[in-house]
Scaffold this active site. Structure first.
Site, PDB file in Angstrom:
ATOM      1  N   ASP B  36      69.822 -93.026-106.236  1.00 41.40           N
ATOM      2  CA  ASP B  36      69.852 -91.842-105.315  1.00 41.40           C
ATOM      3  C   ASP B  36      71.204 -91.474-104.382  1.00 41.40           C
ATOM      4  OD1 ASP B  36      67.364 -91.015-105.420  1.00 41.40           O
ATOM      5  OD2 ASP B  36      66.833 -91.726-103.802  1.00 41.40           O
ATOM      6  N   ASP B 294      91.776 -46.861-101.315  1.00 43.95           N
ATOM      7  CA  ASP B 294      91.109 -48.016-102.327  1.00 43.95           C
ATOM      8  C   ASP B 294      89.862 -48.156-101.923  1.00 43.95           C
ATOM      9  OD1 ASP B 294      93.046 -48.368-104.226  1.00 43.95           O
ATOM     10  OD2 ASP B 294      93.974 -50.051-103.320  1.00 43.95           O
ATOM     11  N   GLY B 429      83.985 -54.171-111.646  1.00 49.11           N
ATOM     12  CA  GLY B 429      82.674 -53.554-112.185  1.00 49.11           C
ATOM     13  C   GLY B 429      83.133 -52.016-112.529  1.00 49.11           C
ATOM     14  N   MET B 430      84.110 -51.568-111.758  1.00 53.26           N
ATOM     15  CA  MET B 430      84.659 -50.220-111.954  1.00 53.26           C
ATOM     16  C   MET B 430      85.113 -50.137-113.282  1.00 53.26           C
ATOM     17  SD  MET B 430      84.026 -47.814-109.771  1.00 53.26           S
ATOM     18  CE  MET B 430      85.511 -46.585-109.272  1.00 53.26           C
TER      19      MET B 430
END
Lengths: 470, 508
Positions: B36, B294, B429-430
């Site tokens: 533990d 942007d 992503g773009m």
């Protein structure tokens, strides 16, 4: 020469406080669920168990593993809920979502303390949901790290069929005979071209211990070269392919932490245990194969050459480790075998920490360690069972070994104090068995030495401001 | 029983250990079975800690189960006191030991007689609280213990410091970017002319606790750890609390204005407006970024936010209020703090999800198909599977979330860091879908990454080519909507005409 002394020196054993760091034995689900492809592991415990698994398994957790926690809640602890009903509900959900061939219940500290009778519940649950349920108590009250696998395999021993079982149609049905036959057919087709040696006549041999599939193939072939046919492996790739075990069959272990499994095979299945050193390192592999051959009355062929060739191929690594010292803090029970191999490589070992030392199951390995030390004129290591990490760190500071094999809790603090370390856990997950994998062990052992060699002249090997307060 | 694969917050004892090992010279002894002590591995690995983690175990084994711990716990406490001479030993129960129902308080009292150090029993219920709640509770417990001890000895200073001063409460080991936040907050206080009286518990010594009342106020940057201590100090010494997380430009300004009010109420005459204005417009780049073209391109992009209360709430506000991003869903796993979270983000998102089930949030992400996710490591993996970029904003976290470089989330530098995190997530992503619009670097055959519901529909080559031209992040949705339309209208072949008919009908 060394003739006069050997018999006066014996391995020295000691037992300390047991205040050491190791993984909880439930960690065995991490490699066993991958090994047994049609299994599902259900760990019956608390958030603490889940948190450990989640962190210890790292990225594996995101790969939709075939394991889950049955997380106990306050109502389970105080017995306001029925264990049976709760487990049945979860098992039905698992059956619906995953349809495994076996569900393995991993009992934990909590189920021990509240005395949940998993072994008692399993048979009726099994009958009701129609999936075999194997119960293993892999808890931190009794066991350390790799011993978890031992508890699971020991429980599976009872599930291996006898050849009589296979003749009965009902059993065949239950073991999914069609699939098994298909697999058998495929395996035979694959194996036939590989067989070049003539098979000797010998009793059935089953190897126990979970190793990655490439190792299974390599070790099976290694024995085939001696004309020995491996009758099966415990565990097999699938639960439905557990090996046949009859009274009088021979069994041999591949890992040093399988003493309960060995005991189960001998006492409950009346098998004969071949007590051999473990096939870790070329010396261990040769001794393992030789021992099996000698039990079957077979003269081993070409082993000495094979071992010599492997050693020769390792020379670049051996040049690094020769004359260096290695200290095992102890946490996974592979320590004796690894130490024996490293002594043969020319290292010295002042201390071997080990969680649990079964002197009977490891007898041949211990004898080989002693013999190796004498042959290499190396001092005999002191073997400390249930070590105390605090006093060990004291001794490490005094001894200043060239390498400490230790758990992750101590690795970074030791490195910061200028001591080379290797995480012990890697030896559990790397492929270390057989002739071919000796290189992998040395790759692991020399990595810190090679890395720190390249940093040596930078002048920053001690990276703490004051010396540790011990 | 609950079937569980993953948990966001750890068990209670982890919280206690995080507090204990944050202090200097405090040792924790866990009453736990072997194995533990996994906390030591986490601290040593994740934080790359150079020192041995001051946590040991008084091992619960078979003998303890049969006979009770008897002298073992007391011996271990006394031994550790002798070996390491800590100021305080915190006896930490675990889930296992709490069901053994041993009288741990009695062990603590007996050990206190023999040990030079102070000994405390962490007062947390393992079946009722999680890591975060336990951390909050333990910190309060330790503070109260040392305040009362100083009171008894008459050593408690009552005078406030001459200069305005602050206690920063809640910085802990294994906290998300806590070490960098600490530096940033100390710097911010310096800029405001406020002395830092004490940072707690990170690297503090328990002897310093009695100095707490000297500060003019307490700053509690995180919702999870610290509020209990601040409440205690407020009730005991009437010491005001500032509990606004200075994360993002607007919230940082709000936090500073509250500090100003608190100080002026105690007789200081500070005016931070000029400072806020200077920082916002010219020193930090976040405000300028939100005005730049942007950021204009991010307008209305969909995002999902999930994490602990502090970070998920702050992130939601930043995305919506400071960047014009459309937060479809904001969620937290801090179920116990649901009301607060709802109140914080209610006006900044469409939907709120309070859940500890990682499957629930993964399903939501799959349905919403956001352009970016801001979540924990678990959401990062969900994003990987769905090909949606993810910025990690909260624990549970991996080693890569303990960067060596300076990466605060709080204060003005924190807002700069957040701009990068958010912008990089979206541009990735773009870039990704631009590549796909133009057919990618190589002309691979894979036309869509989402799994189609079933194969009863036949896409013509033309239609597939057309589908390929749809930006990646909405392609799955277009495909599904088109298929649904085709099925509803009895088309078994999908050609370009059907596609555009579908688009006109459902706006796919």
């Amino acid at each position: 020469m060394t003739l006069a002394k050997p018999q006066t020196q014996n391995l020295e054993f000691d037992c300390d406080t047991g205040n050491y760091h190791t993984f909880c034995p439930i960690s065995c689900v991490a490699w066993l669920y991958q090994k047994i492809e049609d299994s599902f592991f259900l760990v019956i415990g608390t958030k603490t168990c889940g948190y450990f698994l989640q962190n210890a398994m790292g990225v594996m957790i995101f790969a939709e593993p075939r394991y889950a926690m049955a997380e106990l809640e306050e109502g389970d602890i105080s017995a306001q809920l029925s264990d049976y009903a709760e487990l049945k509900r979860l098992c039905e959900q698992i059956k619906r979502d995953r349809n495994p061939s076996v569900i393995v219940f991993i009992g934990t500290c909590t189920t021990e303390i509240i005395k949940m009778d998993l072994e008692g519940l399993a048979p009726s649950l099994e009958a009701e949901i129609g999936i075999p349920i194997v119960v293993a108590r892999a808890n931190g009250l009794d066991y350390a790290f790799t011993q978890g696998e031992d508890t699971v395999l020991a429980a599976m021993v009872q599930r291996c069929p006898t050849s009589a079982d296979l003749d009965s149609p009902a059993e065949k049905e239950e073991r999914n005979s069609i699939q098994k036959l298909l697999n058998f057919g495929r395996q035979k087709a694959e194996e036939t071209p590989a067989i070049t040696t003539e098979m000797k006549d010998h009793p059935n041999l089953v190897i126990f211990g979970s190793v990655p599939d490439p190792i299974v193939t390599q070790m099976t072939l290694e024995l085939k070269k001696q004309g020995i046919q491996v009758g099966g492996w415990l565990p097999a790739k699938r639960y439905t392919e557990l090996p046949v075990l009859d009274e009088g069959d021979y069994v041999v272990g591949i890992n040093p932490f399988l003493s309960r499994t060995a005991t189960g095979l001998m006492r409950r299945r009346k098998c004969k245990l071949i007590g051999a050193p473990f096939p870790i390192g070329p010396d261990g592999t040769r001794a393992w194969v030789e021992k099996i051959c000698s039990v079957f009355g077979i003269e081993p062929q070409g082993l000495a050459d094979r071992e010599a060739k492997i050693w020769a191929s390792l020379e670049e690594y051996l040049a690094i480790v020769r004359g260096k010292s290695v200290y095992f803090m102890g946490d996974n029970l592979l320590e004796i075998s690894l130490a024996r191999f490293l002594v043969r490589c020319g290292m010295t070992v002042p201390e071997i920490g080990i969680p649990y030392m079964d002197k009977r199951y490891q007898a041949a390995e211990l004898a080989l360690l002693e013999k190796t030390c004498h042959e290499m004129a190396a001092p005999l290591p002191k073997i400390i069972e249930k070590p105390d990490n605090y006093t060990q760190i004291h001794r490490i500071q005094q001894l200043q070994p060239d390498l400490v094999i230790t758990g992750m809790a101590h690795a970074n603090p030791l490195e910061a104090r200028g001591i080379n370390t290797k995480w012990s856990v890697e030896f559990t997950f790397a492929q270390i068995h057989g002739f071919a994998n000796a290189r992998d062990i040395l790759e692991l052992v020399t990595r810190p030495l090679r890395r720190n060699n390249s940093l040596r002249d930078l002048g920053w090997d001690k990276l703490i401001q004051e010396e540790v307060n011990v | 029983m609950k079937l569980a694969y993953w948990m966001y917050a750890g068990p209670a004892h982890i919280g206690t250990l995080r507090i204990a090992s944050s202090f200097k010279n405090v040792h924790a002894i866990m009453h736990a079975p072997l194995g533990d002590d996994y906390f030591n591995v986490m601290r040593s690995m994740l934080e790359r800690e150079r020192d041995f983690t001051p946590v040991t175990t008084s091992v619960v084994d078979r003998h303890v189960l049969a006979q009770g711990s008897q002298e073992k716990v007391v011996d271990n406490i006394v031994r550790k006191d002798h070996e390491e001479t800590p100021d305080l030993i915190v006896l930490t129960p675990t889930c296992t030991s709490s069901i053994l129902q041993e009288d741990l308080q009695n062990f603590v009292e007996r050990a206190s007689l023999d040990a030079q150090c102070d000994v405390l029993l962490a007062d947390v219920n393992h079946y009722r609280v999680n890591e975060l709640q336990a951390a909050d509770r333990t910190l309060q417990q330790i503070v109260q213990f040392y305040i009362e001890k100083a009171q008894k000895k008459g050593e408690l200073p009552t005078e406030k410091t001459d200069n305005p001063s602050v206690n920063i409460i809640g910085m802990t080991t294994l906290g998300f970017h806590n070490n960098h936040d600490r530096t940033e907050l100390v710097k911010l206080m310096g800029d405001l002319g406020i002395d830092v009286n004490l940072v707690l518990p990170d690297k503090a010594s328990v002897d310093q606790i009695k100095q707490l009342p000297r500060a003019w106020f307490n700053l509690v940057p995180y919702r999870e750890v610290g509020p209990a201590t601040a409440t205690y100090l407020q009730e005991t010494f009437d010491q005001p609390t500032v509990d606004i997380t200075p994360m993002g430009i607007v919230e940082t300004a709000r936090c500073i204005r509250v500090i100003q009010k608190v100080l002026n109420a105690q007789g200081a005459t500070v005016d931070y407006e000029a400072f806020i204005d200077e920082q916002t417009r010219f020193v930090s780049n976040a405000a300028w970024f939100s005005r730049s073209i942007d950021c204009q391109n991010l307008t209305g992009k969909k995002a999902v936010v999930f994490g602990d209360s502090t970070h998920a709430a702050a992130m939601t506000k930043i995305l919506t209020r400071e960047m014009g991003i459309h937060v479809v869903l904001a969620g937290t796993y801090c179920k116990y703090d649901e009301a607060w979270f709802r109140e914080q983000v209610g006006e900044y998102c469409d939907e709120i999800l309070i859940s500890e089930d990682h499957g629930a949030i993964a399903d939501k992400i799959a349905t919403i198909e956001p352009a970016a996710i801001f979540g924990t490591q678990m959401e990062r993996h969900v994003g990987k599977r769905l090909d949606i970029p993810c910025g990690v904003i909260a624990a549970p976290i991996h080693i890569q979330n303990f960067p060596v470089g300076y990466r605060p989330f709080l204060g003005y530098e924190g807002s700069n860091q957040l701009v990068d995190l958010i912008y990089n997530s979206f541009t990735l992503g773009m870039e990704d879908h631009l590549l796909e619009i133009f057919g990618g670097h190589d002309t691979k055959e894979v036309i869509t990454k989402t799994v189609s519901a079933n194969g009863d529909l036949n896409w013509t080559t033309d239609a597939l080519t057309e589908l390929k031209r749809v930006p990646g992040f909405v392609r799955g949705k277009v495909k599904r909507n088109t298929e649904k339309f085709a099925r509803d209208h009895g088309h078994s072949n999908i050609d370009v005409e059907v596609m555009y008919a579908a688009k006109e009908a459902v706006g796919a």
